[in-house]
Design an enzyme around this catalytic site. Sequence first.
Site, PDB file in Angstrom:
ATOM      1  N   HIS A  43       0.821  -1.220   0.000  1.00  0.00           N
ATOM      2  CA  HIS A  43       0.000   0.000   0.000  1.00  0.00           C
ATOM      3  C   HIS A  43       0.851   1.264   0.000  1.00  0.00           C
ATOM      4  O   HIS A  43       0.451   2.277  -0.548  1.00  0.00           O
ATOM      5  CB  HIS A  43      -0.923   0.023   1.234  1.00  0.00           C
ATOM      6  CG  HIS A  43      -1.908  -1.088   1.244  1.00  0.00           C
ATOM      7  ND1 HIS A  43      -2.296  -1.739   2.389  1.00  0.00           N
ATOM      8  CD2 HIS A  43      -2.576  -1.683   0.233  1.00  0.00           C
ATOM      9  CE1 HIS A  43      -3.172  -2.689   2.088  1.00  0.00           C
ATOM     10  NE2 HIS A  43      -3.348  -2.675   0.785  1.00  0.00           N
ATOM     11  N   GLN A  96       0.410  -8.645   4.778  1.00  0.00           N
ATOM     12  CA  GLN A  96       0.902  -9.720   5.656  1.00  0.00           C
ATOM     13  C   GLN A  96       0.020 -10.964   5.607  1.00  0.00           C
ATOM     14  O   GLN A  96       0.511 -12.092   5.696  1.00  0.00           O
ATOM     15  CB  GLN A  96       1.021  -9.173   7.081  1.00  0.00           C
ATOM     16  CG  GLN A  96       1.826 -10.084   7.992  1.00  0.00           C
ATOM     17  CD  GLN A  96       2.056  -9.474   9.348  1.00  0.00           C
ATOM     18  OE1 GLN A  96       2.355  -8.277   9.442  1.00  0.00           O
ATOM     19  NE2 GLN A  96       1.916 -10.250  10.394  1.00  0.00           N
ATOM     20  N   CYS A 140       4.688   1.638   7.658  1.00  0.00           N
ATOM     21  CA  CYS A 140       3.613   2.573   7.280  1.00  0.00           C
ATOM     22  C   CYS A 140       2.732   2.901   8.484  1.00  0.00           C
ATOM     23  O   CYS A 140       2.055   3.929   8.494  1.00  0.00           O
ATOM     24  CB  CYS A 140       2.782   2.015   6.134  1.00  0.00           C
ATOM     25  SG  CYS A 140       1.874   0.516   6.540  1.00  0.00           S
TER      26      CYS A 140
HETATM   27  N1  LIG Z   1      -4.778  -5.663   6.163  1.00  0.00           N
HETATM   28  C1  LIG Z   1      -3.594  -5.092   5.943  1.00  0.00           C
HETATM   29  N2  LIG Z   1      -3.521  -3.759   5.893  1.00  0.00           N
HETATM   30  C2  LIG Z   1      -2.301  -3.217   5.681  1.00  0.00           C
HETATM   31  C3  LIG Z   1      -1.133  -3.967   5.536  1.00  0.00           C
HETATM   32  N3  LIG Z   1      -0.094  -3.107   5.370  1.00  0.00           N
HETATM   33  C4  LIG Z   1      -0.628  -1.883   5.425  1.00  0.00           C
HETATM   34  N4  LIG Z   1      -1.965  -1.916   5.619  1.00  0.00           N
HETATM   35  C5  LIG Z   1      -2.969  -0.881   5.778  1.00  0.00           C
HETATM   36  O1  LIG Z   1      -3.481  -0.467   4.538  1.00  0.00           O
HETATM   37  C6  LIG Z   1      -4.303   0.658   4.823  1.00  0.00           C
HETATM   38  C7  LIG Z   1      -4.382   1.579   3.645  1.00  0.00           C
HETATM   39  O2  LIG Z   1      -5.381   2.489   3.989  1.00  0.00           O
HETATM   40  P1  LIG Z   1      -5.600   3.912   3.300  1.00  0.00           P
HETATM   41  O3  LIG Z   1      -6.595   4.678   4.101  1.00  0.00           O
HETATM   42  O4  LIG Z   1      -5.882   3.739   1.836  1.00  0.00           O
HETATM   43  O5  LIG Z   1      -4.144   4.545   3.394  1.00  0.00           O
HETATM   44  P2  LIG Z   1      -3.642   5.750   4.295  1.00  0.00           P
HETATM   45  O6  LIG Z   1      -4.467   6.972   4.056  1.00  0.00           O
HETATM   46  O7  LIG Z   1      -2.165   5.898   4.041  1.00  0.00           O
HETATM   47  O8  LIG Z   1      -3.919   5.195   5.760  1.00  0.00           O
HETATM   48  P3  LIG Z   1      -3.219   5.547   7.144  1.00  0.00           P
HETATM   49  O9  LIG Z   1      -2.070   4.598   7.282  1.00  0.00           O
HETATM   50  O10 LIG Z   1      -4.280   5.283   8.165  1.00  0.00           O
HETATM   51  O11 LIG Z   1      -2.757   6.969   7.090  1.00  0.00           O
HETATM   52  C8  LIG Z   1      -3.706   1.271   6.072  1.00  0.00           C
HETATM   53  O12 LIG Z   1      -4.650   1.162   7.112  1.00  0.00           O
HETATM   54  C9  LIG Z   1      -2.491   0.404   6.375  1.00  0.00           C
HETATM   55  O13 LIG Z   1      -2.215   0.289   7.753  1.00  0.00           O
HETATM   56  C10 LIG Z   1      -1.253  -5.384   5.596  1.00  0.00           C
HETATM   57  O14 LIG Z   1      -0.276  -6.144   5.470  1.00  0.00           O
HETATM   58  N5  LIG Z   1      -2.499  -5.892   5.801  1.00  0.00           N
HETATM   59 ZN   LIG Z   2       1.641   0.265   4.292  1.00  0.00          ZN
END
Ligand SMILES: Nc1nc2c(ncn2[C@@H]2O[C@H](COP(=O)(O)OP(=O)(O)OP(=O)(O)O)[C@@H](O)[C@H]2O)c(=O)[nH]1
Ligand SMILES: [Zn+2]
Length: 228
Positions: free
Chosen positions: A118, A157, A187
């Site tokens: 992501h 993951q 992240c």
């Molecule tokens: N289920 C899952 N989620 C993940 C993984 N790695 C990252 N994420 C999550 O993917 C999500 C992407 O959400 P978005 O709202 O589109 O991205 P964002 O605005 O950068 O989100 P924030 O991290 O909350 O600032 C985030 O909540 C991340 O924590 C993973 O391995 N599994």
């Molecule tokens: Zn991420």
Amino acid sequence: MFELNSKMNDERIEEIGENHVATSAKTPLRADAFAISDEEKINRIQESVKDILHTLGMDLEDDSIQGTPKRVAKAFVNELFMGLNPANMPSASTFDNNYNYGEMLVEKNIVVYSTCEHHLLPIIGRAHVAYISNGKVIGLSKMNRIVEYFAKRPQVQERLTMQVVQAMQEALGTEDVACVIDAKHLCVNSRGIKDIESSTVTSEFGGKFKEKETKKEFLQYLQMDTHF
Ligand SMILES: Nc1nc2c(ncn2[C@@H]2O[C@H](COP(=O)(O)OP(=O)(O)OP(=O)(O)O)[C@@H](O)[C@H]2O)c(=O)[nH]1
Ligand SMILES: [Zn+2]
């Protein structure tokens, strides 16, 4: 006796690769993902990274960063995302369980360096993989290599955990495989919510590992302190 796997890559894909990963756990690849060589991928990514740095206002003539686009491209293709290339799939040497070892085998604390798909930021943690032999035994290091291969992709993951289990099941010809991964996502830790303490635990339990006692035994081994 080790049956070293000398088959061609395509056949190995048949054995432990993406073809045996359930559709839900497949890495979302385009059909033409392998249409260009790794060398061509490095060239193209290099140009994209130049564009990013230029857009950010960096001086690409500066001594320190003029090599950065190429370095990043090589790191992506040859290292961080090498698991997107089936040629890099480890051969999973298996051999007969001649000593009739009947208990579970746990490969603990396998270091995981992956990349969150992501945000393209690191995922750093540990994987614990276990299986119960159904007649075949796998070389210990092959479990670490299977984890590494699937980790070196843009990942979530959950999918990584399932891919490890499915590849092991295929190599060993048994459903009785489990994997737990505990990892930090940069992240989450270094941006966004910036929670440096939290980590993410995922698990996949196949066959006998779905049974309460077997699952419990596996999880208890993970609690053991190893003093060497
Ligand atoms: N289920 C899952 N989620 C993940 C993984 N790695 C990252 N994420 C999550 O993917 C999500 C992407 O959400 P978005 O709202 O589109 O991205 P964002 O605005 O950068 O989100 P924030 O991290 O909350 O600032 C985030 O909540 C991340 O924590 C993973 O391995 N599994
Ligand atoms: Zn991420």
